[in-house]
Write a protein that holds these residues in place. Structure first.
Motif, short mmCIF file in Angstrom:
data_model
loop_
_atom_site.label_atom_id
_atom_site.label_comp_id
_atom_site.label_asym_id
_atom_site.label_seq_id
_atom_site.Cartn_x
_atom_site.Cartn_y
_atom_site.Cartn_z
N ALA A 43 -3.10 5.57 -3.79
CA ALA A 43 -3.86 4.35 -3.51
C ALA A 43 -3.78 3.38 -4.68
O ALA A 43 -3.62 2.16 -4.49
CB ALA A 43 -5.31 4.71 -3.20
N ASP A 47 -2.24 -0.36 -4.56
CA ASP A 47 -3.14 -1.48 -4.84
C ASP A 47 -2.70 -2.28 -6.06
O ASP A 47 -2.77 -3.51 -6.07
CB ASP A 47 -4.57 -0.96 -5.06
CG ASP A 47 -5.39 -0.98 -3.77
OD1 ASP A 47 -4.98 -1.66 -2.81
OD2 ASP A 47 -6.45 -0.32 -3.74
N PRO A 410 -12.74 8.88 -0.92
CA PRO A 410 -12.57 7.45 -0.57
C PRO A 410 -11.11 7.06 -0.41
O PRO A 410 -10.75 6.37 0.56
CB PRO A 410 -13.23 6.73 -1.75
CG PRO A 410 -14.22 7.70 -2.30
CD PRO A 410 -13.58 9.04 -2.13
N SER A 413 -9.60 8.77 2.77
CA SER A 413 -10.05 8.16 4.02
C SER A 413 -9.43 6.78 4.23
O SER A 413 -9.20 6.36 5.37
CB SER A 413 -11.58 8.07 4.05
OG SER A 413 -12.08 7.33 2.95
N ALA A 414 -9.14 6.07 3.16
CA ALA A 414 -8.51 4.76 3.28
C ALA A 414 -7.03 4.89 3.64
O ALA A 414 -6.52 4.15 4.49
CB ALA A 414 -8.67 3.97 1.99
N SER A 417 -6.29 5.75 7.36
CA SER A 417 -6.89 4.86 8.35
C SER A 417 -5.87 3.84 8.86
O SER A 417 -5.01 3.37 8.11
CB SER A 417 -8.08 4.12 7.73
OG SER A 417 -8.57 3.13 8.62
N PRO A 420 -7.43 0.27 6.71
CA PRO A 420 -8.14 0.64 5.48
C PRO A 420 -9.26 -0.33 5.14
O PRO A 420 -9.10 -1.55 5.25
CB PRO A 420 -7.03 0.59 4.42
CG PRO A 420 -5.77 0.84 5.18
CD PRO A 420 -5.97 0.16 6.51
N GLY A 421 -10.40 0.23 4.75
CA GLY A 421 -11.56 -0.58 4.44
C GLY A 421 -12.54 -0.67 5.59
O GLY A 421 -13.68 -1.09 5.41
N TYR A 424 -15.08 4.33 5.08
CA TYR A 424 -14.79 5.18 3.93
C TYR A 424 -15.65 6.44 4.02
O TYR A 424 -16.82 6.37 4.42
CB TYR A 424 -15.14 4.48 2.61
CG TYR A 424 -14.24 3.34 2.22
CD1 TYR A 424 -12.99 3.57 1.67
CD2 TYR A 424 -14.66 2.03 2.37
CE1 TYR A 424 -12.17 2.51 1.28
CE2 TYR A 424 -13.86 0.96 1.99
CZ TYR A 424 -12.61 1.21 1.44
OH TYR A 424 -11.81 0.17 1.07
N LEU A 444 -13.13 2.67 -4.59
CA LEU A 444 -12.78 2.33 -3.21
C LEU A 444 -11.50 1.49 -3.20
O LEU A 444 -11.50 0.36 -3.69
CB LEU A 444 -13.91 1.54 -2.54
CG LEU A 444 -15.26 2.26 -2.41
CD1 LEU A 444 -16.27 1.34 -1.72
CD2 LEU A 444 -15.11 3.55 -1.63
N HIS A 446 -8.45 -0.91 -1.81
CA HIS A 446 -8.41 -2.03 -0.85
C HIS A 446 -7.29 -1.83 0.17
O HIS A 446 -7.51 -1.94 1.37
CB HIS A 446 -8.22 -3.35 -1.60
CG HIS A 446 -9.32 -3.65 -2.57
ND1 HIS A 446 -10.59 -3.96 -2.17
CD2 HIS A 446 -9.33 -3.68 -3.93
CE1 HIS A 446 -11.35 -4.17 -3.24
NE2 HIS A 446 -10.60 -4.00 -4.32
#
Length: 454
Positions: A43, A47, A410, A413-414, A417, A420-421, A424, A444, A446
């Protein structure tokens, strides 16, 4: 007097290589690179648009394994499932390729081949569910380095170049190079005694220095982080390797065989060693089902992390055995003389191959359970909104408790998905009692523009 090594059964090498790559492909398809730290690392890479090399003492391994993911992202890929597979492919592909190379170098020596197979069965597979750990690549690299060092052929210049590259990779790899680095460096220096080519000798010296530098970097990292809360916790768990059934079962079987062989070398001629390994292999293959008899006797992927230090010690012992197998030709002890007999060494290879096949069973079972876990996580975040409290989920029940980690939830789960966002999974914790080693983890993500299957 130096005797030619016994050749192993022809099918053994091919079978081991095929199994090794099959397991890597299976893990890649299952996106096992997302396990624990893998999720926040991935992540952060997506990001921030840069490699996640916060721990400079291990940066070289991070660069090599993270660059394919970063490149795919820069080329416009936004499907997090595809990107997770790319990341997993790099994490598993590199050590697998290195072990393949090591196997190829020793495939004509039954004893050396048997030892490398043992490394894969008792060191790599029992610790590779935590594939994000740089030790996986580090251990594979030193095995290749020892194999190349001990099997010198007509292409010594290319071997010397390869050793330099492996040394460069190892310079910033893992703290276990504190003892693995000097061992490889010493073996390289020993192997130079018959090299007359100045280019080869010069490159071999460079390689040896690189492995010594890796030991120094590892030592500095240990000193710098000695009082860090995470490392204090890690040291406290150093002797918890017994919790890893995939590690302790084969090690016990191998230890029994080794001790008896040292005390009574003639034992190697009989059916004793294959019988002991067969018992260990059977016990290992059945590990996924022990919980049916005793609920607390489970395969536990986090235990792969707990066993990594003990695995490094086992690896060092096996590397020394490889060196002795090649170096101790004049008046060797009886155990080596018997072990080098064609019938005995070939039986060794077959027994170790059987042990590896058994080690693959829990790996496949855990990968299947992991795939199911990811599926449940995807369904959860795609059908809910906002913050999902982890304490309301069955994360402490089997099998989810095998894979869930509070501060990586977090990111996990993002990543899985479709949007994402949108939702969470968050743990109720202060991130102080069990903080992530890297402060950037646990935040968290983005992941704007990304999505699973997008």
């Amino acid at each position: 007097m130096t005797s030619a090594p016994a050749a192993p059964p022809p099918a053994a090498y091919r079978s081991v290589v095929l199994l090794l790559w099959a397991l890597a492909i299976n893990a890649t398809i299952a996106c096992r690179g997302l396990f624990w730290d893998g999720s926040p690392f991935m992540a952060n890479i997506l990001d921030l648009g840069q490699v996640h090399d916060f721990y400079t003492a291990r940066a070289h391994v991070d660069w090599v394994t993270q660059l394919p993911l970063l490149l795919m992202s820069e080329l416009g890929a936004r499907d997090t499932r595809l990107l997770a597979m790319v990341y997993s492919a790099a994490l598993f592909g590199l050590p697998t390729a290195l072990y393949h190379l090591a196997l190829a170098r020793v495939k004509h020596d039954a004893v050396l081949l048997g030892i490398v197979i043992v490394v894969i069965a008792a060191v790599y597979l029992p610790t590779c569910f935590f594939i994000i750990g740089e030790y996986n690549t580090t251990y594979a690299a030193v095995v290749v380095a020892m194999a190349v060092t001990l099997t010198g052929g007509p292409r010594r210049l290319s071997d010397a170049v390869l050793l330099c590259l492996l040394g460069l990779l190892a310079v910033r790899s893992y703290e276990t190079m504190v003892y693995l680095g000097p061992l490889i460096a010493a073996a390289i220096v020993w192997s130079m005694r018959k090299d007359d080519d100045p280019w080869v000798r010069g490159l071999m010296v460079v390689a040896a220095v690189a492995f010594l530098a890796a030991a120094i970097v590892g030592l500095v990292a240990i000193v710098d982080y000695w009082n860090h809360p995470h490392f204090q916790k890690v040291r406290a768990m150093s002797f918890d390797f017994w919790q890893n059934q995939q590690f302790i079962i084969p090690v016990i079987g191998l230890a029994i065989s080794a001790v008896v062989a040292l005390l009574r070398p003639s034992w190697l001629r009989g059916n004793g060693p294959p019988l002991v390994i067969a018992i260990a292999a059977t016990a290992l293959a059945l590990t996924p089902w022990y919980r049916l008899a005793y609920e607390h006797s489970i395969l536990y992927p986090p235990a792969h992390y707990l066993a990594r230090q003990a695995a490094g010690v086992v690896l060092a012992v096996l590397l020394v055995c490889m060196w002795l197998q090649v170096a101790w030709q004049q008046r060797p002890p009886e155990v080596f003389t018997i072990l080098r007999l064609p019938a005995v060494s070939r039986r060794l290879v077959l027994a170790m191959t059987a042990l590896l096949l058994a080690a693959a069973v829990p790996d496949v079972v855990l990968t299947s359970l992991w795939s199911d876990y990811l599926g449940r996580m995807r369904t959860l975040v795609d059908t809910r909104e906002g913050a999902i409290r982890a304490r309301d989920l069955p994360l402490l029940e089997w099998p989810d408790k095998l894979f869930a980690q509070d501060w990586s939830l977090p990111a996990m789960s993002a990543l899985v998905s479709r949007t994402p966002g949108h939702a969470y999974v968050l743990a109720d914790k202060d991130y102080l009692s069990n903080p992530p080693f890297d402060p950037a983890c646990g935040t968290l993500p983005h992941l704007q523009g990304y999505g699973w299957g997008k």
